[in-house]
Design an enzyme around this catalytic site. Structure first.
Site, PDB file in Angstrom:
ATOM      1  N   GLU A 336      11.075 -20.539  99.544  1.00 60.52           N
ATOM      2  CA  GLU A 336      12.362 -20.949 100.106  1.00 60.52           C
ATOM      3  C   GLU A 336      12.258 -22.365 100.658  1.00 60.52           C
ATOM      4  O   GLU A 336      11.212 -22.731 101.207  1.00 60.52           O
ATOM      5  CB  GLU A 336      12.790 -19.969 101.206  1.00 60.52           C
ATOM      6  CG  GLU A 336      13.006 -18.551 100.693  1.00 60.52           C
ATOM      7  CD  GLU A 336      13.442 -17.579 101.788  1.00 60.52           C
ATOM      8  OE1 GLU A 336      13.494 -17.977 102.975  1.00 60.52           O
ATOM      9  OE2 GLU A 336      13.724 -16.411 101.469  1.00 60.52           O
ATOM     10  N   HIS A 354      19.077 -16.490 102.580  1.00 59.90           N
ATOM     11  CA  HIS A 354      18.348 -15.833 103.677  1.00 59.90           C
ATOM     12  C   HIS A 354      19.215 -15.765 104.946  1.00 59.90           C
ATOM     13  O   HIS A 354      18.810 -16.227 106.026  1.00 59.90           O
ATOM     14  CB  HIS A 354      17.046 -16.566 103.969  1.00 59.90           C
ATOM     15  CG  HIS A 354      16.011 -15.682 104.634  1.00 59.90           C
ATOM     16  ND1 HIS A 354      14.672 -15.870 104.494  1.00 59.90           N
ATOM     17  CD2 HIS A 354      16.145 -14.610 105.452  1.00 59.90           C
ATOM     18  CE1 HIS A 354      14.002 -14.963 105.186  1.00 59.90           C
ATOM     19  NE2 HIS A 354      14.883 -14.179 105.775  1.00 59.90           N
TER      20      HIS A 354
END
Length: 609
Positions: A336, A354
């Protein structure tokens, strides 16, 4: 100062009576979750519950006036440093305490180290690094509170050595994550992203957007921790049939929440929707892979709000392109932020950055929760959601550390060699270990047993076991075996039966297995192990060695044992320590040995002492 609340009295009573939450719940006739809520200041107890509690306190001689008088009269001042931005509601928890000094992140003109010189508590989020060097500036510091789950920014071992409690707030965002999970399921079922994008493009493509109802479908929840249970509650309202797989949850707890507890293979094969809510471990990494995807129903939909590493991305992309998987909704990723992903090209994938726990309510909740936990510890000495154990002196910790490590290894060994959900755990401390403070040993054992369950650590392990409906019993005995000064035995009771193992530490640093399910066998409890159970007939040992050799697996240690008595041939056991983990192909070949009952791989860390 106001009188103690009902929740504060519960905390004091449980501490004095040495009761777990489920034990107090049994005495008061309520669900264990109610005890948790009361202690957090949530919900109002029924008058009958209050009467039963008052009667219990009267019978046990618990007098809260002494606590109130002490708190009112001692005039103790506390200094709290809030090193990162918190909500006004978080600040208000401390502001309500007379005589407490509270410094916020923008009130530290001389820097954080200077502010900590006489501080009792430090509250952080994720930005401030609370390492040993920072704690060196805080000789009075008693507790570090992390407003969130992860504690990667806090050196918990250094805090333990300094007698500082480290607390976090697991589960505070459970509702937020559960709600996004349900929202993603609905979005997949009703093709909401496509409907939205076509409408914004000025198109009216009603025919291509026919969806499906959730009602009557089967939802498989992998991981029945706080988030998984919250998902189950909401899923039932949509008429979904809910099944779940979690080796760390008792069948009774699953039934209470309307969940049918099944094996992982059955969940994979039976579910129309699969949602992931497990932590990342060697056992769960890549649990969604080419093999498991092939075993799923055609048209299955997958939701992941847990960890990106749970999914083999290449395998899922292939299944999505091929049509075997109808859709996926992903909130987490192995790397990420997500860049240059093959998911970008797929219309049947919903991607979110997220955000599962990112709600205003969740962020507020974690701040308030950590403030309440820190306050209760400073006022009453009650530890909640800690990630270490501060009750040992440095000298005690040094002596006990090898056995804490041993307990985690033995628990992990039993977990990896078992196959059914745990219902009860019985720990027996023998020899010199029986004289020690064994709370951390117990929790390390439970942590090992529950490896892979979400947010389990050496302080909250007993509480997590309680939440899972697992009963924990402890026994101390002076007797010991094998000449070892201290022996730990763990016995598991599961739906499939019982298993037990004993272990010790030799030379002050080497963890050793002594016995497993009635068979004496001494072997190191570290590294890559292969545990074989077989009938005691000629040729088995040679075949095991040959198969490992054929696959290029080098043997570091080979321990043998067999039953002392029983019908012939008796059962035997080999624990083989190898240089590399054994592959599925090795296990398949071992399973072809006629006398082999089972062969299981076990992975344990190398000994550090």
């Amino acid at each position: 100062m106001p009188d103690l609340t009902f929740g504060e009295k519960l905390l004091i009573a449980r501490k004095q009576l040495d009761l777990y939450q489920y034990e107090m719940a049994e005495k008061l006739g309520v669900h264990p979750n109610s005890i948790t809520n009361y202690e957090r200041g949530e919900g109002k107890p029924h008058a009958a519950v209050v009467r039963m509690f008052d009667l219990l306190c009267e019978q046990q001689g618990i007098n809260f006036d002494a606590f109130e008088a002490t708190e009112k009269g001692n005039g103790d001042k506390m200094k709290i440093v809030l090193a990162e931005k918190v909500s006004p509601a978080t600040l208000a928890v401390f502001a309500d305490e007379p005589g407490w000094e509270v410094l916020t992140h923008d009130q530290l003109p001389d820097g954080l180290p200077a502010a900590l010189a006489d501080a009792d508590a430090l509250v952080v989020r994720s930005a401030v690094q609370v390492d040993d060097a920072l704690m060196e500036h805080a000789p009075k510091l008693r507790v570090v509170g992390r407003a969130g789950v992860g504690v990667d920014n806090i050196d918990a071992d250094a805090a333990t050595r300094r007698g500082i409690v480290v607390m976090n707030t697991p589960g505070a965002n459970a509702v937020a994550v559960a709600e996004l999970t349900i929202g993603l399921m609905l979005a997949l079922a009703r093709k909401l992203p496509a409907a939205n994008s076509t409408m914004h493009a000025g198109k009216w493509e009603k025919k291509s957007l026919q969806g499906a109802e959730l009602r009557g479908k089967t939802l498989g929840i992998l991981g029945l921790g706080r988030i998984g249970l919250e998902v189950a509650k909401r899923a039932k309202a949509f008429g979904l049939d809910v099944i779940g797989s979690d080796p760390f949850v008792s069948a009774a707890l699953a039934r209470e929440n309307g969940i049918k507890l099944v094996a992982l293979d059955e969940l994979i094969a039976s579910s129309d929707y699969i949602t992931l809510h497990v932590g990342l471990t060697p056992q769960t990494a890549g649990v969604v892979n080419a093999k498991s995807l092939a075993a799923m129903k055609k048209g299955v939909r997958i939701i992941n709000c847990a960890r990106g590493e749970l999914i083999d991305d290449a395998a899922l992309v292939a299944a999505l392109k091929g049509g075997h998987v109808a859709g996926a909704a992903l909130d987490v990723f192995a790397v990420e932020p997500l860049k240059d992903s093959p998911y970008f090209e797929l219309d049947n994938v919903i991607l979110t950055p997220h955000i599962a726990g990112s709600t205003a309510e969740a962020q507020e909740a974690v701040g308030i929760q950590i403030a309440m936990q820190v306050r209760e510890y400073l006022k009453l000495g009650v530890v909640q959601n800690a990630v270490n154990l501060p009750s040992l002196s440095h000298e005690e910790y040094v002596v006990l550390a090898p056995y804490i490590d041993l307990a985690g290894r033995l628990g992990s060994f039993l977990a990896q060699t078992g196959k059914a959900s745990i219902e009860a755990v019985h720990l027996t401390y023998g020899g010199g270990l029986a004289e020690a403070k064994t709370d951390l040993v117990r929790n390390a054992a439970i942590e090992g047993l529950l490896q892979g369950s979400e947010n389990v650590n050496r302080i909250n392990a007993a509480a997590v076991a309680q939440e899972r409906g697992i009963r924990v019993h402890e026994e101390k005995t002076e007797s010991h075996r094998g000449g070892s000064a201290s022996v730990l035995q763990i016995e598991l009771h599961t739906a499939a039966g019982s298993s037990h193992a004993s272990a010790t530490v030799i030379h002050g640093e080497q963890p050793r297995l002594l016995e497993f399910n009635g068979i004496d066998i001494e072997t190191p409890l570290e590294g890559n192990l292969l545990v074989c159970r077989n009938l005691d007939v000629p040729g088995v040992i040679g075949r095991i060695g040959s198969i490992l050799g054929d696959h290029g697996v080098n043997i570091a240690n080979f321990a043998l044992g067999r039953e002392r008595s029983g019908p012939k041939p008796v059962k035997a056991m080999a624990v083989v320590q190898v240089d590399v983990p054994v592959s599925a192909a090795v296990l398949d070949d071992l399973g072809k040995i006629e006398a082999m009952i089972e062969a299981k791989p076990v992975s344990l860390p190398e000994a550090k002492f």
